[in-house]
Design an enzyme around this catalytic site. Structure first.
Site, PDB file in Angstrom:
ATOM      1  N   ASP A  53       0.800  -1.112   0.058  1.00 19.06           N
ATOM      2  CA  ASP A  53      -0.212  -0.019  -0.168  1.00 19.06           C
ATOM      3  C   ASP A  53       0.927   1.110   0.169  1.00 19.06           C
ATOM      4  O   ASP A  53       1.989   0.967   0.220  1.00 19.06           O
ATOM      5  CB  ASP A  53      -0.912   0.016   1.291  1.00 19.06           C
ATOM      6  CG  ASP A  53      -1.585   1.213   1.325  1.00 19.06           C
ATOM      7  OD1 ASP A  53      -2.398   1.397   0.550  1.00 19.06           O
ATOM      8  OD2 ASP A  53      -1.448   1.678   2.498  1.00 19.06           O
ATOM      9  N   ASP A  55      -0.266   5.100   0.705  1.00 14.62           N
ATOM     10  CA  ASP A  55      -0.620   6.236   1.691  1.00 14.62           C
ATOM     11  C   ASP A  55      -0.912   5.701   3.297  1.00 14.62           C
ATOM     12  O   ASP A  55      -1.419   4.727   3.583  1.00 14.62           O
ATOM     13  CB  ASP A  55      -2.025   6.727   1.654  1.00 14.62           C
ATOM     14  CG  ASP A  55      -1.896   7.800   0.143  1.00 14.62           C
ATOM     15  OD1 ASP A  55      -1.422   8.951   0.303  1.00 14.62           O
ATOM     16  OD2 ASP A  55      -2.078   7.220  -0.998  1.00 14.62           O
ATOM     17  N   ASP A 218      -2.011  -0.369   5.949  1.00 19.27           N
ATOM     18  CA  ASP A 218      -2.281   0.510   7.222  1.00 19.27           C
ATOM     19  C   ASP A 218      -3.638   0.675   7.311  1.00 19.27           C
ATOM     20  O   ASP A 218      -4.243   0.940   8.671  1.00 19.27           O
ATOM     21  CB  ASP A 218      -1.573   2.020   7.141  1.00 19.27           C
ATOM     22  CG  ASP A 218      -2.117   2.851   6.108  1.00 19.27           C
ATOM     23  OD1 ASP A 218      -2.666   2.379   4.992  1.00 19.27           O
ATOM     24  OD2 ASP A 218      -2.749   3.796   6.400  1.00 19.27           O
TER      25      ASP A 218
END
Ligand SMILES: O=P(O)(O)OC[C@H](O)CO
Ligand SMILES: [Mg+2]
Length: 274
Positions: A53, A55, A218
């Protein structure tokens, strides 16, 4: 909620959702085996490929979104908080924007499209200042040096991706491929598996079996997307995220610096992480 999104129900605390219990049972079946009546032994699938991922995982950009959303809501005498944040993070921009205006009760005054326009100038100033998260550069350089194939799967669209990675071209150039939120194959954003399945299909040699892929995420939506794609997930959540969102991940770490590749059958680091 977004009535048309098949996967949007999965955000509530995981233990209370029947689909989530499927995920947990499925994870158990794939990764653990009862050695005897009193012990559970972890038997992880061999990991051959990695998907990151971006961001909040590789780049410290989630705080930019939070700042901007706080500014917009202040105009309506409302505050942005960590009950709303998990429902937005990881998603495509328009999907997150719809959640924002509906959940905050401002949709009569501001449409999702207007919200995106309103925040755009602020984000364009902030994104080029993005910093890498701790351990991101070390892990990417390590996997690259050891020949482990890895790619990127981010809900960010092309324009934002270019702004965010301006100062980090060298690191991001090491990705075998990048799948963005505005990719035609990504019909629905996370927690739909679309983006991770597209990323699995683009490795050299063609489709990689999802059970051999390790995802780093996240966001709760991202963890569910990876699990919905049949992959293993290491979650590195913001400490402000409610811990009930940790349950769907196979492993939860405070930082990428804490990742031990050998636990996943990947080559060990040659430094001590300091
Ligand atoms: O977390 P990512 O990289 O999928 O990005 C999604 C949005 O752009 C930010 O939440
Ligand atoms: Mg993220």
């Amino acid at each position: 909620m977004l009535g048309t999104c098949t996967y949007s129900l999965h955000f509530a605390p995981l233990r209370s959702r029947s689909h989530s219990s499927f995920l947990i049972k499925s994870s158990f079946r794939n990764h653990t085996a009862m050695a005897n009546s009193s012990a559970v032994v972890t038997v992880r699938k061999p990991i051959t490929h990695v998907i990151f991922d971006m961001d909040g995982l590789l780049l410290d950009t989630e705080n930019f979104y939070t700042q901007v959303q706080e500014i917009v809501l202040a105009r309506y005498n409302k505050t942005f908080d960590w009950n709303l944040k998990p429902k937005m993070m990881g998603k495509k921009a328009i999907e997150a924007a719809r959640v924002f205006v509906h959940e905050t009760g401002i949709s009569d005054s501001l449409t999702a499209e207007q919200f995106l326009l309103e925040r755009e100038d602020m984000l364009r100033d902030l994104f080029p200042t993005s910093d890498l998260m701790p351990g991101a550069s070390r892990l990417i350089r390590h996997l690259h040096a050891k020949g482990v194939p890895f790619g990127l799967a981010t809900g960010s669209h092309r324009q934002h991706f270019e702004l965010k990675t301006q100062r980090h071209g060298e690191i991001f150039s090491l990705m075998h491929h990048v799948v963005l939120g505005d990719d035609p194959e990504v019909k629905q954003g996370k927690p739909s598996p679309d983006i991770f399945l597209a990323a699995a299909n683009r490795f050299e040699g063609g489709r990689v079996d999802p059970s051999n892929i390790l995802v780093f995420e996240d966001a709760p939506s991202g963890v569910l997307a990876a699990k919905n794609a049949g992959m293993s997930v290491v979650m590195v959540p913001d400490p402000r995220l409610d811990k009930s969102f940790h349950d769907a991940a196979d492993q939860v770490l405070k930082s990428l610096l804490d990742f031990n590749p050998t636990e996943w059958g990947l080559p060990q680091f040659e430094d001590n992480g300091s």
